[in-house]
Every structure is written in C-alpha cells, then in structure tokens.
Design a protein around this motif. Structure first.
Motif, mmCIF file in Angstrom:
data_model
loop_
_atom_site.group_PDB
_atom_site.id
_atom_site.type_symbol
_atom_site.label_atom_id
_atom_site.label_comp_id
_atom_site.label_asym_id
_atom_site.label_seq_id
_atom_site.Cartn_x
_atom_site.Cartn_y
_atom_site.Cartn_z
ATOM 1 N N LYS A 191 100.734 -5.867 54.128
ATOM 2 C CA LYS A 191 99.909 -5.496 55.004
ATOM 3 C C LYS A 191 98.389 -5.618 54.432
ATOM 4 O O LYS A 191 98.157 -5.816 53.164
ATOM 5 N N ASP A 192 97.414 -6.011 55.198
ATOM 6 C CA ASP A 192 95.861 -6.413 54.878
ATOM 7 C C ASP A 192 95.130 -5.249 54.336
ATOM 8 O O ASP A 192 94.087 -5.577 53.877
ATOM 9 N N TRP A 193 95.655 -4.051 54.282
ATOM 10 C CA TRP A 193 94.898 -2.968 53.518
ATOM 11 C C TRP A 193 93.655 -2.501 54.437
ATOM 12 O O TRP A 193 92.749 -1.895 53.732
ATOM 13 N N ASN A 194 93.629 -2.783 55.581
ATOM 14 C CA ASN A 194 92.658 -2.228 56.388
ATOM 15 C C ASN A 194 93.016 -0.882 57.021
ATOM 16 O O ASN A 194 93.885 -0.865 57.949
ATOM 17 N N TRP A 195 92.768 0.205 56.463
ATOM 18 C CA TRP A 195 93.233 1.528 56.951
ATOM 19 C C TRP A 195 92.236 2.249 57.898
ATOM 20 O O TRP A 195 92.285 3.262 58.079
ATOM 21 N N VAL A 196 91.259 1.444 58.531
ATOM 22 C CA VAL A 196 90.386 1.798 59.386
ATOM 23 C C VAL A 196 90.659 1.296 60.754
ATOM 24 O O VAL A 196 90.809 0.048 61.046
ATOM 25 N N ASP A 197 90.975 2.036 61.694
ATOM 26 C CA ASP A 197 91.488 1.750 63.105
ATOM 27 C C ASP A 197 90.201 1.430 63.797
ATOM 28 O O ASP A 197 88.900 1.299 63.386
ATOM 29 N N ALA A 198 90.525 0.692 65.167
ATOM 30 C CA ALA A 198 89.225 -0.044 65.946
ATOM 31 C C ALA A 198 88.229 1.221 66.305
ATOM 32 O O ALA A 198 87.124 0.614 66.566
ATOM 33 N N GLY A 199 88.692 2.523 66.045
ATOM 34 C CA GLY A 199 87.361 3.441 66.617
ATOM 35 C C GLY A 199 86.563 3.778 65.246
ATOM 36 O O GLY A 199 85.915 4.672 65.280
#
Length: 768
Positions: free
Chosen positions: A73-81
């Motif tokens: 996983k790319d470790w992007n824990w922030v969603d589109a919002g």
C-alpha cells in the motif's frame, strides 16, 4: 598568492604538490557525487525506518512516490475528502520482548522530503505513530507486525531495541558546536502528526556524555519552553536543556532519559571561527568576475562574466518587456506620481554613456548570476559597519579567502570587492544603474557562471543611486578602510558626491516624490525615502558638512512608525543602516561630534531593535527570533535567524546603564538564533550549507543547480522557515497537496517550524 583573471587560479608549486598528495591519499575528496557520510544520503523510495521516539511511542516510516508500483500500500491514509483513515487496529500488532502489547493510539504525518527542480524525483516521507499501553524497558526488543502484509513485505522486519545510546530525532542541538564560555542550550520536542506533540511530562533531567567514553560529565534539569504567538496550538511541549555552566572542551552528546542521545557536537572555542569562515566561504563562492579555485574550495570554476555589459537601446525589446512587467504596479501607490518606467523613453534619467561598460567584480545575488545595486549597497554597509564597530572583527585576516594573511582586514577586502563593482555602476550624470542582468532573459538558469549570458544594465533610479551613494560614502569614511585603501576611499567619496549631486538635481526638478520611479520591489518598501535618509547620513559622516546632517534629520525620524516596515519592523533597509551608522558615528571614529539629540534617538532605535529580537527569541520555543506579528498571519518565508543575530550583535555594542544592561541577554539570544540555524530546530536541519549532519541538497542557487555535484557549495544561507511548497514544473501543485496535516488547516495545521522539505523553494532564497 597570484590568481589568474580568466583561467583557474595559479598556485605555487608547494601548494600544488600538497593538493596532489591529498588527492592521492584521499581520492574521494572531490567526489561529492558519492558523499561518504551516511547523513548526506537521502532515503530511497521504498525505504522503511523504525525508531522509538519515546518508551511508549513508536515511529514507523516509509518513503513513497506517486510513481511507486507494487503490492505494498502507498501509505496514503487520507481520503479524497481530506479525512484521515488510519489502518484498523487488527492490522498492526506490537510485541515487546516477544510479548504482545496493546496499541492505545495511532497517528500519522506526511510531507514531501525531496523534490528537485531539474528532474522529477518525488520522495514522500510517511510516518505512522503507535502509542503503546506500556513503555518499552531498556534492552527490550520491540517489533511491529502487519497481519495482511499490505504495509510492508513479509521479509521486512520492523524492529528496534530500546537503548540509552539510540539516536533521538527529538533532541536538537547546534551541530556545529558551542563556545565553552557562553550560553549553551539544546531543545527537546517532537511533532507526532495527528497525535499532536510528544508529551514528556516531567520533571526530567538531561545528561552530557562524552562521545568517546559514553561517561556522564554533566547533568541538569529540563525546563519547559512554550512558544507564544501562533494562532493555533503548537510547540507547547518543548523543553530546554541549559548546560552553559559546563565549559570543558571536547566532543559530547546530550542524553535525555527515555529518549536516547543527540547527534554529537563539540564544545570548543573554535566554534565561532568555523561559522565565520563558512560564511566567508559562502561570500567567496558568490564572487563575480573571478575564479573559484583550490585550495579555497573544491567547487572550482574559471572567472565569470568578464565581458563588458551593454548599455541598452530601444532595440533591446526583451529588456523593455521586462521593465513593463516589473513596473506596471507602480500606480498602486498613490505617492508614485512619476511616469511609470515602462520603457526607456519613460525614464526620467536617460542613459548618458553608450556602448559597453566594465561591471566586473561584486557578488552574485539571490542565488543567481545577476547583481542588484541596492543589495550590493546593503552588503557593503554590513561588512564595513561590522569591521568598524564589532570588537576585533576588523582585525580578522584569517577567514580563508584568497586575501587572507596579507595584513589587511578580510571583511573590508570583501566589502571593497563589492564597492569596486558598485563604483562602476555610475553613469556620467552621477546616477547609478538599477542592476546588471542577462540581455535576453531573466535568469541564466541552465549554465555555469563562466558560460553565462551577455549582460546589460537597467535604467537609473533615485532609490538605487541613494543606496550607492550611502554605501560608497560609508566605505570612504571608515577610518580603517581609509588607512588600508586610501586611493579607493578617495575615489569612492568622489563617486558619492557626484551621486548626491544627481539626487539633488532630480529632486529640484521633479520634487521628492516625483523623482522616484519604481522598477521592481527592490528598494520600493518606502519608495526612496529610506535610501535618501541613509545617503544624507553617510555623506555627513564622510564630509562633516552640516547641510547633509540637516537633510538627514529632516528625512528621518527614528520614533516615527512610518520608518518601520509594516509599522513594527525596526531597522529595515536604508533606515536601519542610517540609524546604525549615526548611532555609532563617534564610537567608530568617523566624526568627533554629531547632533546629540539625533544620536540618542538613533541609539534608542537600535536598542529597541535588539530588544524586539530578544523578546521574539524568548517567545519562541526553539529560540529563533521569528516575529509574533508574522506568526499571527500564519505565514513564513525569506526568514534567516542570522539576520536577527546581527541586530542583537549591534545591540551588544550599546553602553547600557549598569541597572539596565541587556547585553548578556542579547548575547544569549544571538547564540540561540545561530543554534536554530545550525541544527537546533525541530527537523535537525543545518540551514547553512557545509555545516551540520543534515544540510539541504536542493537549494535556490544557479551554480548548484548546474554543477555536477550533489551537494551545493558551502557557506550558503538557506531560509530557516517556509510557509509551504511552491509551484514547480515537474510537480505543479502536488507537493503541498501531499502534506498531512495540511499546512492550510484552520485549526491544526502542520506546525511552521516543522515545515521542511528538501526542494527548490524560493521562500528559502537568500540575498547576498
């Protein structure tokens, strides 16, 4: 030492032999493409890290890129919002000494760690924080596992041991060192992203330990140091370690119970020399019209910009296009009643000389190969003032520049290098050209200096003419300069008088406001008012003629808030230069007597300027004099702690009454600002290239951008704070958007002292 004019320096045979021997024994000395120190290596995309920030806080880091491919996983824990969606608790398990320990809290932060200008190489630092139910004891192994293997590969072991000697990123020291006899402070604190600040509790003690033997040599108590002024919660859990009482030279580390140890540092009386020589090296690297060569630097290049600059005509269409772009907003200022300088025909002061002129020497400015007259004048003021007023500064002849060891002041020789250029920038009517610029474009962004563009000069203005008059007159009136460079001092005074005559004629013909034409923002803060006041001050100090002093007193009221930038920033530009010069006119030996009332007013303004910087130092958790007024607007940029240190150094020269002697506090704040600049900051970055364990690699500097080496030349100051990332062609708006928490959050933004990324950022750009 003889030095070539158009080729590399010519060195004596013994020096050449020594250099060859060094290269034979140490062949990697010039191979900056492969720096040997591990701290100079940037983590590669895909790298993982783990450290125990505190006994109950684990940081797991992962370097990613948007181009990254693979099953992890790319470790992007922030969603589109923009909402944070951390991994589920069942995804992560922690074992301490083989036994499971519950995770009671989780946090995250992300910031671009590297994004160079010239090629796309995006490296994003992502950090997960795990708060444990109970602390890890000394000697215990702690391991983090992820059940689905989606966070890191199965073969990757995320584990570390709690050791008293583990390197702590939460302990911040001056990585260049401390002087045995003066204030010595370090800071302790850490930002855990969405978990907030690391809370240490208290009371806590620190220890100084020998870097060699690991034995304790000193101890003390940490004291909380809260920040004041930001309109959001930040830096309220920072602690200060004051070990000023310890004065034994040596190499040490600072240890804090539960956190580990700092990077090593020296306590040694040579610390100020190291810093001074590094800054002198930076000035040497910025020289124009000369070569940089061994043994003074490994960043060698032949002499640059030796061709005469052209006086432009109406056929220079690019120059006139740039003029229009830079001067178009002049009408935003109601006081700007002169014609907008949109082309050469609109200039109130047409070029008199024709053809070409020699504009060699000086120093490249603001990270490029151009030379700006008003900044040249400011550099001369600071160097000459320091040589005349700071005890012992004018005697320095060992700063490691080519002129060192010749019996003349190194500071004044560097000032004279700039003044020789400035004197050449004068037209036959006495006015001074605005700048030296490339003929056909704004910046020589893709060449080394020796292959630089043909250059031109831009039209004259009253602001830059007044600044040049002031700087040349100050140089000519310096007792030390007159003794060491009598012929130059005489020439500079003649030039200054001719420039003053130009100013008088311009004001008589057009009025004071009507004589001013804006080009760029350089010198535009008070129109030309501050430069005129400074010029009148220096002309009086150079000649003793009352007519100049009368104008100075007419044009400058130190107590008037309108002489301060934004109404609160004292000693800004020309007004500050004038206040310093007049306040110390008698002490520096320029004149035996000045107007006593005006002298007191100028000295009070200088003192208040130092007191402002002292208060800001005290209001900062990390001891940098970042203004509360700027904190309130949630911004930062073009800020250098060493700039505040200069005001404090000047304040140290004031003879205070015994019952109000602030000089010891000024000195403490001065050193505190240098501590911050040299690594004692939350990100442990040294903001002076060539110093410290973690110097920037990607800087706003055209030589560094085009040279083959990874590391930039030494001695280049980097802006200590930045509001955020800017627009770069290879990334557009990506860099700022990848930050979490967001810099622009209304309540919990990424705190400003921590906003560091190794990227080309004009907010960190230096002037001379």
């Amino acid at each position: 030492m003889p030095r070539g004019r158009t080729e590399f320096c010519v060195l004596p045979i013994p020096v050449i032999r020594s250099i060859l021997l060094i290269l034979l024994l140490c062949p990697d000395i010039l191979l900056a493409d492969n720096p040997s120190d591990e701290y100079y290596h940037l983590p590669v995309v895909g790298a993982y890290s783990v450290q125990l920030i505190a006994p109950s806080i684990i940081e797991v880091g992962h370097v990613t890129s948007k181009e990254q491919k693979g099953p992890v996983k790319d470790w992007n824990w922030v969603d589109a919002g923009g909402k944070l969606r951390l991994p589920e608790a069942k995804e992560l398990t922690v074992q301490v000494a083989g036994q499971p320990v519950a995770v009671t809290g989780m946090g995250f932060k992300r910031r671009v760690m590297y994004a160079p200008l010239k090629k796309r190489d995006l490296r994003i630092g992502n950090y997960l924080y795990l708060q444990l139910a109970k602390p890890v004891e000394l000697g215990q192994l702690v391991e983090v596992k992820n059940a689905s293997q989606s966070l890191w590969p199965a073969e990757m072991r995320i584990a570390t041991t709690n050791s008293e000697q583990r390197l702590s990123e939460a302990i911040h020291v001056n990585q260049t060192g401390y002087h045995p006899l003066y204030s010595k402070k370090a800071m302790v604190g850490y930002y855990l992203g969405s978990l907030g600040e690391l809370k240490l509790g208290g009371p806590l003690k620190f220890k100084l330990i020998s870097a060699d033997t690991k034995k304790e040599v000193h101890q003390g108590a940490l004291e909380v140091r809260k920040d004041n002024g930001f309109p959001f919660f930040s830096y309220q859990e920072v602690w200060e370690a004051d070990f000023s009482a310890f004065n034994q030279p040596g190499e040490y580390r600072l240890a804090v119970e539960g956190l580990g140890v700092s990077r090593p540092f020296f306590i040694h009386e040579g610390y100020p020399v190291t810093l001074a020589r590094t800054y002198a090296l930076g000035l040497y690297h910025q020289r124009c019209g000369d070569s940089n060569c061994l043994p003074f630097t490994r960043f060698v290049h032949p002499a640059c910009h030796l061709q005469p600059a052209e006086i432009p005509t109406t056929t220079f269409t690019n120059t006139q296009k740039f003029l229009l772009q830079d001067s178009a907003n002049a009408t935003n200022n109601a006081r700007h009643t002169a014609p907008v300088l949109k082309d050469f025909a609109a200039s109130l002061y047409p070029f008199v000389k024709q053809g070409t002129i020699d504009v060699s020497k000086g120093h490249h400015d603001a990270g490029d190969y151009s030379k700006y007259t008003i900044n040249s004048a400011g550099l001369i003021h600071h160097l000459v003032f320091a040589a005349d007023v700071f005890p012992g500064a004018g005697d320095l002849d060992n700063l490691g520049i080519p002129e060192s060891g010749d019996g003349l002041s190194d500071l004044l020789q560097e000032a004279n290098w700039e003044a020789e250029f400035l004197a050449k920038m004068q037209d036959d009517d006495g006015g001074f050209y605005f700048l030296v610029y490339p003929r056909e474009r704004r910046y020589e962004h893709n060449v080394l200096p020796e292959a630089g563009d043909r250059q031109i000069v831009w039209p004259k203005t009253t602001a830059v003419t007044a600044a040049a008059v002031a700087a040349l007159a100050q140089t000519a009136s310096s007792p030390r300069f007159k003794k060491q460079f009598p012929a130059a001092a005489k020439l500079y005074l003649e030039k200054a008088k001719a420039g003053w005559a130009f100013l008088e004629k311009a004001i008589d013909q057009h009025g004071k406001d009507g004589a001013y034409q804006k080009i760029t923002h350089y010198g535009d803060d008070f129109m030309h008012d501050d430069e005129l006041a400074w010029a009148a001050c220096e002309m009086f100090l150079a000649t003793g003629e009352a007519k100049y002093e009368k104008k100075f007193i007419e044009w400058y009221r130190p107590e008037n808030p309108n002489t301060r930038k934004w109404g609160w920033w004292r000693l800004y530009d020309g007004y500050g230069n004038a206040a310093r010069s007049y306040a110390f006119a008698v002490k520096s030996g320029r004149l035996k007597q000045v107007n006593p009332m005006m002298s007191v007013q100028c000295e009070n303004e200088v003192a208040k300027g130092a007191e402002d910087q002292l208060l800001r130092y005290q209001q900062s958790a990390y001891g940098t004099s970042f203004p509360v007024e700027t904190k309130r607007v949630r911004s930062a940029g073009w800020y250098f702690s060493s700039g505040a240190a200069f005001d404090l150094a000047v304040g140290c020269q004031i003879a205070y009454p015994v019952n109000k002697d602030l000089r010891p506090k000024f000195l403490e704040a001065l050193l505190g600002n240098f501590n911050y600049e040299l690594g004692c900051n939350p990100v442990n970055v040294s903001y002076v290239t060539g110093l410290g364990f973690k110097p920037p690699q990607e800087i706003v500097h055209h030589f560094a951008q085009n040279d083959r080496r990874i590391l930039p030349p030494g001695g280049i100051p980097i802006g200590n704070l930045q509001a955020g990332f800017g627009w770069l062609d290879f990334y557009k708006e990506e860099l700022g958007a990848l930050t979490y928490p967001p810099d622009g959050s209304g309540t919990d933004p990424y705190p400003i002292y921590d906003r560091w990324g190794d990227s080309f950022n004009v907010q960190t750009e230096f002037v001379v």
